[in-house]
Design a protein around this motif. Structure first.
Motif, mmCIF file in Angstrom:
data_model
loop_
_atom_site.group_PDB
_atom_site.id
_atom_site.type_symbol
_atom_site.label_atom_id
_atom_site.label_comp_id
_atom_site.label_asym_id
_atom_site.label_seq_id
_atom_site.Cartn_x
_atom_site.Cartn_y
_atom_site.Cartn_z
ATOM 1 N N CYS A 132 0.867 -1.173 0.000
ATOM 2 C CA CYS A 132 0.000 0.000 0.000
ATOM 3 C C CYS A 132 0.908 1.229 0.000
ATOM 4 O O CYS A 132 1.665 1.444 0.949
ATOM 5 N N CYS A 166 0.332 4.146 2.844
ATOM 6 C CA CYS A 166 0.700 3.742 4.211
ATOM 7 C C CYS A 166 2.120 3.189 4.272
ATOM 8 O O CYS A 166 2.677 3.063 5.364
ATOM 9 N N CYS A 207 -4.889 -3.706 3.221
ATOM 10 C CA CYS A 207 -3.780 -2.929 3.784
ATOM 11 C C CYS A 207 -3.660 -3.247 5.275
ATOM 12 O O CYS A 207 -4.626 -3.128 6.028
ATOM 13 N N CYS A 234 -6.652 5.070 5.542
ATOM 14 C CA CYS A 234 -5.978 4.565 4.343
ATOM 15 C C CYS A 234 -6.863 4.659 3.118
ATOM 16 O O CYS A 234 -7.989 4.163 3.123
ATOM 17 N N SER A 292 -6.296 3.184 0.275
ATOM 18 C CA SER A 292 -6.277 1.930 -0.508
ATOM 19 C C SER A 292 -7.255 0.904 0.064
ATOM 20 O O SER A 292 -7.921 0.197 -0.682
HETATM 21 ZN ZN LIG Z 1 -2.906 1.577 3.408
#
Ligand SMILES: [Zn+2]
Length: 356
Positions: free
Chosen positions: A138, A141, A163, A174, A176
């Motif tokens: 990811c 992050c 993630c 996050c 993602s």
């Molecule tokens: Zn992430």
């Protein structure tokens, strides 16, 4: 050279344990057992600021202290000194210094290094069909995206990668979050199938691989020159001392030095043979570009004939990292140049066998 974990007793050649460094050496062996691969350990050591042995020469010069690379890490992990042994030419003998690494740990590390050597560094992964396990990251992050799935009535329904930071710190931290496994795996496989057709990428990858080979050859040749210099110096000293031997005199100190020189010369000559062999091996690895292109152009049908386990192996061989940025929806793949070369070589061998 002095090695991490020991100091050389100034009165002789005996190794004495450097406790602070010995703790690090053991930690490095443990790290390798944890990661089962050199590169993540190199990265972790860099993060911790741990470097190779630092020492001062008799003339007061500071030496060593470089960051670890794959080769120096490999050398550390295979050094029999850590289990209290010494290597003389191709034989291993008991040393006079104490071991600082547990024999069982050392042996497990050797077994893993050997296995990873056979699979060219790609750990055996993918027990559950997650092709990108350990590869997908990811981007926002900066952490791994790990495979997961939902089940219904005990059967797998839906596979996805999630993630690991979003799992720990909450979805809203996050962009993602998670991505369907089938979608991203298909994309990565599609990119890999294109390698053979994409002449520009192929050329770039091959150029990278050749650059790595040239760098390795350069390192080896530099070592060779250093060894030749040592050898010339010691041979000169040998000749000079031999001329000083007087029949009837007590030649004790000269004889001791002569024996020492002869032993050093023997060791260096052994190392020079190894270096010459390694240079030859690297040069043999250089593949003919056309042959590679040809081999990769038939990758598409080959891929479809592979079992999921073999497919995972090939991906591990080829792909260093897949980055997913959920904010922009962008996926980018970083290839292992050496992996592509290795795969091309395998495919070329298969072709040769089939046509023979
Ligand atoms: Zn992430």
């Amino acid at each position: 050279h002095p090695i991490l974990g020991y100091d050389v007793d100034p009165r002789g050649f005996r190794l004495v344990v450097n406790e602070a460094e010995a703790v690090r050496v053991r930690a490095i062996f443990e790290l390798y057992l944890e990661h089962e691969s050199l590169l993540p350990v190199v990265q972790e050591l860099e993060r911790r600021g741990w470097v190779n042995k630092r020492w001062t020469t008799r003339k007061g010069r500071e030496r060593g202290g470089q960051p670890f690379e794959r080769t120096s890490l490999y050398r550390l992990l295979t050094n029999v000194a850590y289990i209290g042994k010494v290597r003389y030419k191709d034989e291993v003998h008991d040393g006079e210094h104490p071991a600082i690494v547990d024999l069982a740990v050392f042996q497990r590390v050797q077994a893993l290094l050997q296995r990873n050597g056979q699979t060219r560094g790609a750990p055996v992964r993918n027990k559950f069909g997650a092709l990108l396990k350990g590869l997908l990251r990811c981007v926002p992050c900066g952490c791994a995206m790990t495979p997961s799935h939902t089940t219904r009535n005990g059967t797998k329904r839906y596979r996805y990668y999630v993630c690991s930071s979003a799992q720990k710190r909450g979805w809203d931290t996050c962009p993602s979050k998670s991505i369907p496994a089938a979608q991203i795996e298909e994309f990565v496989v599609g990119q890999i199938k294109c390698i053979g057709q994409d002449q520009a990428l192929l050329r770039e990858v091959l150029a990278q691989a050749r650059k790595q080979d040239a760098a390795r050859t350069g390192e080896l040749e530099a070592e060779q020159r250093g060894l030749e210099k040592d050898l010339a110096r010691w041979h000169a000293e040998l000749r000079k001392l031999s001329g000083q031997l007087r029949p009837g005199d007590d030649n004790g100190s000269i004889i001791t030095r002569l024996a020492d020189l002869q032993e050093r010369i023997g060791l260096v000559e052994g190392r020079m043979r190894k270096v010459r062999e390694q240079i030859q091996t690297v040069q043999q690895q250089l593949l003919d570009e056309e042959e590679t292109a040809l081999a990769l152009s038939v990758f598409d049908p080959v891929w479809d004939a592979l079992t999921p386990r073999e497919q995972a192996h090939v991906i591990g061989l080829l792909v260093e990292r897949v980055d997913y940025d959920g904010a922009s929806g962008k996926v980018s793949i970083t290839f292992h140049p050496t992996g592509i070369k290795a795969l091309a070589q395998q495919l070329a061998d298969q072709r040769r066998k089939r046509s023979a």
